[in-house]
Enzyme design. Structure first.
Site, short mmCIF file in Angstrom:
data_model
loop_
_atom_site.label_atom_id
_atom_site.label_comp_id
_atom_site.label_asym_id
_atom_site.label_seq_id
_atom_site.Cartn_x
_atom_site.Cartn_y
_atom_site.Cartn_z
CB ALA A 196 -0.94 0.00 1.20
CB THR A 197 4.23 2.10 1.32
OG1 THR A 197 3.90 1.83 2.68
CG2 THR A 197 5.20 3.26 1.24
CG ASN A 199 -3.14 3.45 10.43
OD1 ASN A 199 -3.65 4.47 9.98
ND2 ASN A 199 -1.91 3.43 10.91
CD GLN A 238 -5.08 -1.46 8.98
OE1 GLN A 238 -5.66 -2.52 9.23
NE2 GLN A 238 -3.78 -1.31 9.21
CB SER A 295 -1.51 -3.68 1.91
OG SER A 295 -0.34 -4.35 2.28
CG HIS A 327 1.53 -6.89 5.13
ND1 HIS A 327 1.84 -6.53 6.41
CD2 HIS A 327 1.59 -5.75 4.41
CE1 HIS A 327 2.09 -5.23 6.46
NE2 HIS A 327 1.94 -4.73 5.25
CB THR A 329 10.48 -9.12 -12.88
OG1 THR A 329 11.40 -8.78 -13.91
CG2 THR A 329 9.96 -10.53 -13.09
CB CYS A 367 3.66 2.55 9.91
SG CYS A 367 2.65 1.18 9.44
N1 PMP Z 1 -2.04 2.57 4.85
C1 PMP Z 1 -2.51 2.12 6.01
C2 PMP Z 1 -3.80 2.67 6.54
C3 PMP Z 1 -1.81 1.15 6.74
O1 PMP Z 1 -2.29 0.71 7.89
C4 PMP Z 1 -0.59 0.66 6.21
C5 PMP Z 1 0.23 -0.36 6.96
N2 PMP Z 1 0.53 -0.01 8.27
C6 PMP Z 1 -0.15 1.17 4.97
C7 PMP Z 1 -0.89 2.11 4.33
C8 PMP Z 1 1.14 0.68 4.35
O2 PMP Z 1 0.97 -0.61 3.84
P1 PMP Z 1 2.19 -1.50 3.35
O3 PMP Z 1 2.81 -2.09 4.59
O4 PMP Z 1 1.58 -2.54 2.48
O5 PMP Z 1 3.12 -0.62 2.61
#
Ligand code: PMP
Length: 377
Positions: free
Chosen positions: A70-71, A150, A180, A200, A202, A238, A325
């Site tokens: 997601a980042t 989050n 989330q 995302s 994970h 890739t 994070c």
């Molecule tokens: N957005 C939100 C709201 C999140 O909670 C997170 C993960 N903490 C991210 C973005 C980033 O996701 P990723 O770890 O897949 O880069």
């Protein structure tokens, strides 16, 4: 015995996800761009994953672009969005409670001269759709608003805000970080009225290092990385077939049981909330209505978050002190929600998943009770 309750940080990959990843590394290990059948088999795994993810939020498979998480999706949406749509119009509207992967690229654009309006929660801790809509004008090229916060689980009024914005300013691009929310808070891509959606793997029992950006029909984004032109030129490099295949596997595995997972999470959330609310010195920072049942933020009076976190860890209970994070930083998001410093310093984020058991919830509750008695303040 371990009670892992830090699922907003990351989740345990499901058996199906692990199997899909291993299969893609051992059997279908080809490069999806290769023209021979080893490559074609790998390409088929990506196509299947794209379909499963698209089916989960009712969008077209071709609207799904795979990323490293997601980042990256958020950076692509915001920086790519500025490259594409932010030439003449120079204003962005967002909120003060976004994840750093949205807030930071927007800060970067602000440093480059873009005007940024950040909507804060009101006195009741709510972000008002009307405030977001009112901030948008003919100079605004993008609005970015997360679906589920989050740290507290608060659900933002994305649909209401974006619908009104699209009605008044159809050229304004709408982006929602749904990290989330995906496979936790049911939503359909078109219902949200979002041109760009970040997700995302994970956070929902997939593997770390893969996510997606979903673009609505007609949204064209210029890339921010350049190379071999994979993912229709938007995300060169890739493709990580194992991770993408695992992402598809969790979408397939959990899509149909989403209502059940939500109902279970609601039951557990309300059980933990009730038990903890009965204790002296516990404040519950997440509301009951309009919050994701997968996240519950609390504060334990007079005990610093890290102290309680490590005490619980010694009991095999894993939680988070705010968002994983922003290591070691005081939560600015909780401040935005109106919490005082004492409550912020003692905040604990409990986050549940499909694998959370009632035993986990009891280990947590007993751990907090013991912590309150044993930790000197
Ligand atoms: N957005 C939100 C709201 C999140 O909670 C997170 C993960 N903490 C991210 C973005 C980033 O996701 P990723 O770890 O897949 O880069």
């Amino acid at each position: 015995m371990k009670a892992y309750l830090d699922n907003a940080a990351t989740t345990k990959p499901s058996d199906a996800a692990v199997k899909a990843a291993v299969d893609a590394m051992t059997v279908c290990f080809g490069n999806p761009s290769s023209l021979h059948n080893v490559g074609v088999e790998a390409e088929k795994l990506i196509t299947a994953a794209r379909k499963s993810i698209a089916a989960t939020i009712a969008c077209a498979p071709e609207s799904v672009t795979f990323t490293s998480g997601a980042t990256e999706s958020n950076n692509m949406a915001i920086l790519g969005g500025a490259r594409t749509y932010g030439k003449r119009r120079r204003k962005i509207v967002t909120t003060t409670i976004e994840h750093p992967s949205v807030a930071e690229p927007i800060n970067h654009l602000e440093e480059q001269g873009y005007e940024v309006v950040r909507i804060a929660p009101d006195r009741d801790g709510n972000i008002s759709a009307e405030d977001i809509v009112a901030a948008v004008d003919a100079n605004t090229f993008m609005v970015s608003c997360m679906l589920v916060n989050n740290e507290t689980g608060y659900i933002l009024p994305v649909k209401r805000a974006f619908m009104a914005i699209k009605r008044n300013f159809p050229e304004c691009i709408t982006h929602s970080d749904c990290t989330q929310g995906f496979l936790k808070v049911p939503f359909k891509a078109t219902d949200l009225c979002a041109d760009m959606i970040s997700i995302s793997a994970h956070k929902v029992h997939g593997v770390k290092g893969v996510g997606a950006l979903i673009l609505s029909k007609g949204t064209r984004l210029l890339p921010i990385t350049f190379g071999g032109g994979q993912e229709k030129g938007l995300r060169s490099g890739t493709e990580s077939v194992p991770l993408i295949s695992a992402f598809g596997a969790v979408a397939e595995e959990f899509r149909t049981t989403l209502p059940q997972a939500v109902a279970n999470a609601e039951e557990m959330n309300s059980y933990i909330r009730k038990k903890l609310s009965k204790l002296e010195g516990i404040s519950v920072n997440s509301g009951e209505e309009g919050f994701s049942p997968f996240i519950l933020n609390i504060s334990v009076d007079g005990i610093r978050s890290e102290i309680m976190l490590h005490f619980l860890e010694s009991r095999g209970v894993y939680v988070s002190s705010g968002s994983a994070c922003s290591v070691g930083k005081k939560s600015t998001v909780l401040k935005e929600f109106g919490l005082d410093d004492k409550r912020i310093d003692s905040a604990i984020r409990i986050s549940i998943s499909r694998y959370t058991t009632w035993k986990d919830t009891d280990m947590l509750i007993n751990g907090i009770i013991d912590g309150q008695q044993s930790i000197s303040r």
